[in-house]
Design a protein around this motif. Structure first.
Motif, PDB file in Angstrom:
ATOM      1  N   SER A   2      47.490  45.908  34.689  1.00  0.00           N
ATOM      2  CA  SER A   2      47.600  45.729  36.137  1.00  0.00           C
ATOM      3  C   SER A   2      48.465  44.521  36.437  1.00  0.00           C
ATOM      4  CB  SER A   2      46.216  45.534  36.772  1.00  0.00           C
ATOM      5  OG  SER A   2      45.356  46.620  36.497  1.00  0.00           O
ATOM      6  N   PHE A   3      49.199  44.585  37.549  1.00  0.00           N
ATOM      7  CA  PHE A   3      50.031  43.465  37.992  1.00  0.00           C
ATOM      8  C   PHE A   3      50.369  43.683  39.462  1.00  0.00           C
ATOM      9  CE2 PHE A   3      52.575  46.757  36.029  1.00  0.00           C
ATOM     10  CZ  PHE A   3      53.538  47.038  36.991  1.00  0.00           C
ATOM     11  N   LYS A   4      50.818  42.618  40.111  1.00  0.00           N
ATOM     12  CA  LYS A   4      51.207  42.701  41.513  1.00  0.00           C
ATOM     13  C   LYS A   4      52.718  42.665  41.647  1.00  0.00           C
ATOM     14  CE  LYS A   4      47.268  40.865  44.103  1.00  0.00           C
ATOM     15  NZ  LYS A   4      46.810  39.820  45.053  1.00  0.00           N
ATOM     16  N   LEU A   5      53.210  43.397  42.649  1.00  0.00           N
ATOM     17  CA  LEU A   5      54.602  43.311  43.047  1.00  0.00           C
ATOM     18  C   LEU A   5      54.675  42.580  44.381  1.00  0.00           C
ATOM     19  CD1 LEU A   5      55.825  46.911  42.110  1.00  0.00           C
ATOM     20  CD2 LEU A   5      56.006  44.807  40.760  1.00  0.00           C
ATOM     21  N   ASN A   6      55.892  42.230  44.796  1.00  0.00           N
ATOM     22  CA  ASN A   6      56.002  41.424  46.012  1.00  0.00           C
ATOM     23  C   ASN A   6      55.761  42.209  47.297  1.00  0.00           C
ATOM     24  OD1 ASN A   6      58.365  42.892  46.165  1.00  0.00           O
ATOM     25  ND2 ASN A   6      59.720  41.129  46.296  1.00  0.00           N
TER      26      ASN A   6
END
Length: 306
Positions: free
Chosen positions: A279-283
């Motif tokens: 999992s990770f976040k994008l802008n």
């Protein structure tokens, strides 16, 4: 995926400001070149560049500067950019070739030459060519790099870099002459959905270890903006700190990359189990989670190759 990673590194100037913790793979103190006293640097200005790769070309209307120095070349947009450390050079009457290495250990060639009276600047990395449209700067004004034979610098031995490829690990190991061992493993796909495909790889600069995340988009891309979380099949959940990110455009696809610091504890955990999810976040502010559907044991295998 490996070629995409190379392209991302080359086009890092399109991304955000470099983080101070990105991989340090070059010892500048080991480089010595003759520099005239009246010129310590030289600048080219550009208003766009054209990227060519596998027969496809793409124009990028970004302006910036290319700064030549005695030990490095910088490609800048404002205060953002990328450093390339000079390994050796060759100067002819109308051509200057600079062999460099970037901050993650990839070899990049700068060629500055004149054609029909006009000065041209090109770079090449793994078949990716960038041609800059210059608005300022002339080849004849460059007074740096007057020693045309870098293999004969007094009693100093020429700098050499040897490469070894471990087929089992699928990682490239670069033994630098300053004693540093740089390792860059091949990025392979791990998961995907209807609009994106994600790949992972391990890397090391001999002092710290890193996980590289590559995200390929079918449509418009977003920068990686948050830390990477990986849940293993043994239900161990780990978070890796984002230390650098960049965004580029290749053909009809946009690609984002994030580089994350892998601590010793994280490495030890990765060695024990396959990947279940990441999992990770994008802008865009959203959290993206992917089920690992292929190459689940990628990081477990590559951590043993660092």
């Amino acid at each position: 995926m490996r070629t995409l990673t190379y392209i991302l590194i080359l086009l890092q100037l399109l991304g955000c400001t470099q983080n101070d913790r990105q991989p340090d793979i070059q010892n500048e103190q080991n480089q010595e070149f003759a520099v005239p006293d009246d010129q310590s640097s030289y600048e080219f200005h550009y208003d766009k560049f054209i990227v060519s790769y596998q027969g496809k070309t793409q124009a990028q209307n970004y302006s910036g500067t290319i700064v030549l120095m005695d030990k490095e070349v910088q490609i800048l947009r404002g205060n953002k950019g990328e450093k390339f450390f000079i390994k050796n050079f060759k100067r002819e009457s109308n051509k200057l070739i600079l062999k460099t290495v970037n901050t993650v250990g990839d070899n990049v060639t700068f060629t500055i030459f004149t054609l029909n009276g006009e000065t041209k600047v090109e770079t090449e990395l793994e078949g990716v060519i960038m041609k800059f449209s210059l608005t300022k700067g002339k080849f004849s004004e460059i007074k740096l790099y007057t020693n045309t034979d870098t293999g004969n610098q007094g009693d100093k031995a020429p700098r050499t870099t040897t490469k070894e490829t471990n087929e089992n690990c699928k990682c490239e190991k670069v033994n630098r002459d300053d004693g540093t061992l740089v390792t860059q493993c091949i990025s392979l796909p791990v998961g995907k959905d209807n609009t994106t495909e994600v790949g992972l790889a391990m890397a090391s600069n001999g002092q710290e270890n890193f996980i590289t995340l590559t995200v390929r988009f079918k449509g418009a891309a977003n920068n990686v903006s948050g830390d990477l979380s990986i849940r293993l099949e043994n239900n161990n959940l780990m978070t890796f700190e984002l230390v650098n990110e960049q965004l580029t455009y290749i053909g009809s696809s946009q690609v984002a990359q994030g580089i994350f610091l892998a601590t010793d504890t994280g490495i030890n955990n990765l060695e024990k189990s396959d990947i279940q999810t990441l999992s990770f976040k994008l802008n865009d502010g959203l959290l993206y989670t992917y089920q690992a559907t292929t190459n689940k044991n990628l990081l477990k295998k590559q951590t043993n190759c660092l």
